[in-house]
Design an enzyme around this catalytic site. Structure first.
Site, PDB file in Angstrom:
ATOM      1  N   GLU A 204     122.936 104.071 153.993  1.00 63.61           N
ATOM      2  CA  GLU A 204     122.925 104.718 155.299  1.00 63.61           C
ATOM      3  C   GLU A 204     122.360 103.837 156.424  1.00 63.61           C
ATOM      4  O   GLU A 204     121.384 104.203 157.094  1.00 63.61           O
ATOM      5  CB  GLU A 204     122.166 106.047 155.234  1.00 63.61           C
ATOM      6  CG  GLU A 204     122.813 107.045 154.286  1.00 63.61           C
ATOM      7  CD  GLU A 204     122.178 108.433 154.330  1.00 63.61           C
ATOM      8  OE1 GLU A 204     121.060 108.565 154.879  1.00 63.61           O
ATOM      9  OE2 GLU A 204     122.797 109.383 153.818  1.00 63.61           O
ATOM     10  N   GLU A 321     128.143 111.086 149.298  1.00 63.28           N
ATOM     11  CA  GLU A 321     126.959 111.955 149.288  1.00 63.28           C
ATOM     12  C   GLU A 321     127.286 113.282 149.947  1.00 63.28           C
ATOM     13  O   GLU A 321     127.787 113.316 151.070  1.00 63.28           O
ATOM     14  CB  GLU A 321     125.768 111.337 150.043  1.00 63.28           C
ATOM     15  CG  GLU A 321     124.965 110.309 149.292  1.00 63.28           C
ATOM     16  CD  GLU A 321     123.635 110.004 150.000  1.00 63.28           C
ATOM     17  OE1 GLU A 321     123.028 110.934 150.570  1.00 63.28           O
ATOM     18  OE2 GLU A 321     123.217 108.835 149.977  1.00 63.28           O
TER      19      GLU A 321
END
Length: 421
Positions: A204, A321
């Site tokens: 991320e 995710e």
């Protein structure tokens, strides 16, 4: 949902029988997962999967007495048909770290990662290994910058991770250390082990200093080229959540109201990047919105990125995710199961009708007795039979669909040979 035509139903039945007959006998580690256009392939055949996240595995496995938890999760995951796991190959600074200081490694922790890879191999599960973190958890970007600051480098913020030569040197050293590691259990170098499906540059990534995505783009280009110079056998992805940047301004309408310094389009256009990824946490990104509004966002998020991956980037997408937190107001197991099922249906329908998606990876699986690691999204398969059923159903559907696609490709090949051979 559209009713399947009779031909598709017949192929489904054949594929399901093939899956049931071969599930226990196929050599899971027979080759490296590769890409062919917008498709993942394994040994020349379409590769679809249902997967999961378990970031904690190396950390837990660094203590031999706790390794049974890793084995338990792999065993339960394999029994539910899950075939890809995403986990951390980093832990920087602090107690029990893998990398204690730049270039100084904790061998028992590295042996924990050796164990994770060897156990994944044992249970026929492939790994996506992330090489760093955007956040301070397990060190990540802030730790690298702090190390540079301690070495009197000129750094001002965590965003210097992407531009400072000393920090970039630390990161490259870690990449090389991990990729060239020889597993003490299997005796196979990580860069030569097909158990590993892909490397991830950083979990991320975000950059507050430059919301356009250009700073990150330069870093990705440099680091992706470096990874491929050491290991050109494995796939590589960035670790993006999917936020759009400045390259195609009209795409920003799909963001949840803000940018984070990444650009899904331009970042993934880099040729060394093999596939795209998205994450989705509508409960965090859209606080105050009801379940319906949050799910509407997720469906548009997935559809937009799938379309871009297929038509602009020509690379497969992984929904790497997603999850539902028990800390959210109104949470129940039924609400979580419905949320996961809706995402799974969307992934399956895209894979069936248009390709360009490999699978989804729920966040996250844990073993019994891991309460200190619980983050609200944890799923213990042995304690959550209804959720396990939702996950296993998706696994079976994706595996059967892969068989259908393989069967269809074989028929096309045979017809071509009969016509032109």
């Amino acid at each position: 949902m559209l009713k399947a035509p009779a031909k598709f139903s017949f192929l489904w039945a054949i594929a399901l029988l093939l899956h049931l007959a071969s599930a226990q006998t196929l050599p899971a580690q027979a080759g490296f997962v590769q890409t062919r256009g917008t498709q993942f392939v394994l040994n020349g055949s379409p590769f679809l999967f249902n997967g999961f996240n378990s970031y904690w595995m190396m950390n837990v496995a660094s203590q031999p007495s706790q390794r049974y938890k890793v084995s338990d999760v792999f065993r339960q995951a394999a029994a539910a048909g899950l075939s890809v796991c995403r986990t951390w190959a980093f832990s920087d600074g602090g107690y029990g770290a893998l990398q204690q200081s730049p270039g100084v490694y904790n061998e028992p922790v590295f042996q924990g990662l050796d164990f994770v890879i060897s156990e994944a191999r044992k249970y026929g599960i492939r790994l996506i290994l992330s090489l760093s973190n955007n956040y301070h958890d397990f060190g990540g970007r802030p730790q690298y910058v702090n190390w540079a600051r301690a070495a009197d480098a000129s750094v001002n913020s965590d965003d210097d991770f992407y531009t400072n030569a000393i920090v970039k040197g630390y990161y490259k050293n870690h990449v090389k250390k991990v990729l060239t590691r020889i597993n003490t259990i299997t005796r196979i170098a990580y860069k030569d082990d097909p158990t590993i499906m892909a490397w991830e540059l950083i979990n991320e990534p975000r950059c507050q200093a430059d919301y356009s995505g250009k700073t990150l783009n330069n870093w990705v280009q440099e680091m992706a080229s470096y990874v491929k110079s050491i290991d050109n056998k494995h796939l590589l992805e960035i670790g993006l959540e999917g936020f759009y940047g400045d390259s195609i301004p009209d795409k920003k309408q799909f963001n949840p109201g803000y940018q984070v310094g990444t650009d899904f389009i331009s970042n993934n256009m880099i040729k060394e990047i093999d596939f795209t990824t998205i994450h989705a946490y509508p409960d965090q990104w859209l606080p105050g919105k009801n379940d319906y509004a949050q799910m509407q966002f997720v469906q548009k998020w997935l559809e937009s990125h799938w379309t871009d991956s297929k038509t602009i980037l020509n690379k497969p997408l992984v929904f790497s995710e997603f999850g539902k937190s028990s800390k959210e107001a109104g949470f129940s197991i039924n609400v979580r199961d419905s949320f996961l099922n809706t995402i799974y249906v969307n992934i399956y329908n895209i894979a069936r009708n248009g390709g360009a998606i490999g699978g989804g990876m729920v966040w996250q699986l844990m073993a019994e007795g891991m309460q200190p690691y619980f983050d609200g999204y944890e799923i213990v398969l042995s304690q959550n039979p209804s959720t396990r059923s939702v996950i296993a159903q998706q696994s079976n559907k994706m595996t059967a669909l892969a068989h259908i696609l393989t069967y269809g490709e074989n028929l096309k090949g045979k017809s071509h040979y009969q016509l032109h051979g």
